[in-house]
Write a protein that holds these residues in place. Sequence first.
Motif, PDB file in Angstrom:
ATOM      1  N   TYR A  14      29.870  29.990  26.112  1.00  0.00           N
ATOM      2  CA  TYR A  14      30.560  31.186  25.637  1.00  0.00           C
ATOM      3  C   TYR A  14      29.588  32.326  25.363  1.00  0.00           C
ATOM      4  O   TYR A  14      28.562  32.172  24.709  1.00  0.00           O
ATOM      5  CB  TYR A  14      31.384  30.922  24.376  1.00  0.00           C
ATOM      6  CG  TYR A  14      32.063  32.205  23.951  1.00  0.00           C
ATOM      7  CD1 TYR A  14      33.189  32.646  24.621  1.00  0.00           C
ATOM      8  CD2 TYR A  14      31.516  33.015  22.967  1.00  0.00           C
ATOM      9  CE1 TYR A  14      33.782  33.858  24.313  1.00  0.00           C
ATOM     10  CE2 TYR A  14      32.103  34.232  22.641  1.00  0.00           C
ATOM     11  CZ  TYR A  14      33.229  34.640  23.315  1.00  0.00           C
ATOM     12  OH  TYR A  14      33.804  35.846  23.011  1.00  0.00           O
ATOM     13  N   THR A  15      29.931  33.481  25.891  1.00  0.00           N
ATOM     14  CA  THR A  15      29.298  34.747  25.536  1.00  0.00           C
ATOM     15  C   THR A  15      30.430  35.773  25.561  1.00  0.00           C
ATOM     16  O   THR A  15      31.432  35.569  26.255  1.00  0.00           O
ATOM     17  CB  THR A  15      28.210  35.197  26.549  1.00  0.00           C
ATOM     18  OG1 THR A  15      28.854  35.556  27.772  1.00  0.00           O
ATOM     19  CG2 THR A  15      27.166  34.120  26.795  1.00  0.00           C
ATOM     20  N   ARG A  21      29.508  35.539  31.992  1.00  0.00           N
ATOM     21  CA  ARG A  21      29.402  34.254  31.299  1.00  0.00           C
ATOM     22  C   ARG A  21      29.047  33.140  32.290  1.00  0.00           C
ATOM     23  O   ARG A  21      29.773  32.889  33.238  1.00  0.00           O
ATOM     24  CB  ARG A  21      30.722  33.922  30.601  1.00  0.00           C
ATOM     25  CG  ARG A  21      30.654  32.646  29.797  1.00  0.00           C
ATOM     26  CD  ARG A  21      31.981  32.269  29.173  1.00  0.00           C
ATOM     27  NE  ARG A  21      32.638  33.390  28.538  1.00  0.00           N
ATOM     28  CZ  ARG A  21      33.948  33.422  28.263  1.00  0.00           C
ATOM     29  NH1 ARG A  21      34.716  32.404  28.588  1.00  0.00           N
ATOM     30  NH2 ARG A  21      34.471  34.458  27.681  1.00  0.00           N
TER      31      ARG A  21
END
Length: 183
Positions: A14-15, A21
Amino acid sequence: MTNLYFVRHAHSTYTPDEIGRPLSALGLADAEIITQMLINENINRVISSPYKRAIQTVQGVAEFFGKEIEIVHDFKERTLSDKPLEDFNSAIAKVWADESYSWEGGESNILAQARGVKATMNVLEKYADENIVIGTHGNLMVLIMKHFDKQFGFRFWQELAMPDIYKLTFDKIKLVEVNRVWH
């Protein structure tokens, strides 16, 4: 017959950068398994959402068959909202319960489905009688599948694996068969 292999992307790290991502270590390992599962399928083309996690998921397939990945923006995931929502699960349930509902800055199921179906129809018309891998996202994939067969919906989406692969076989633009390839 045209075979579309819809590949829901593997697990990502997760970003907040939705487009960039990347896959996690687990996702990269699963992408290798996807390649192994599809090497006997005589793939003619590899298409992907512009999102890095979708591209990385099908990259090995493209490399194995010596194909360039064609980016099709309309296979990107549906936009749920333009800002973070407090409870993702209830937010996603609401858009599936009311297909015309959208959160602020987001796409309703109707809009996201129309976008995905248009992209799918373009692929079916442009690449008839080919075997095509499409790297995409769970929500959009199920919305596309639902257009062709109403049995696919929210519950089906909830039960998808990450990654997952569904082979949709078409006679021209008529869906004839759906088979799960991932196990």
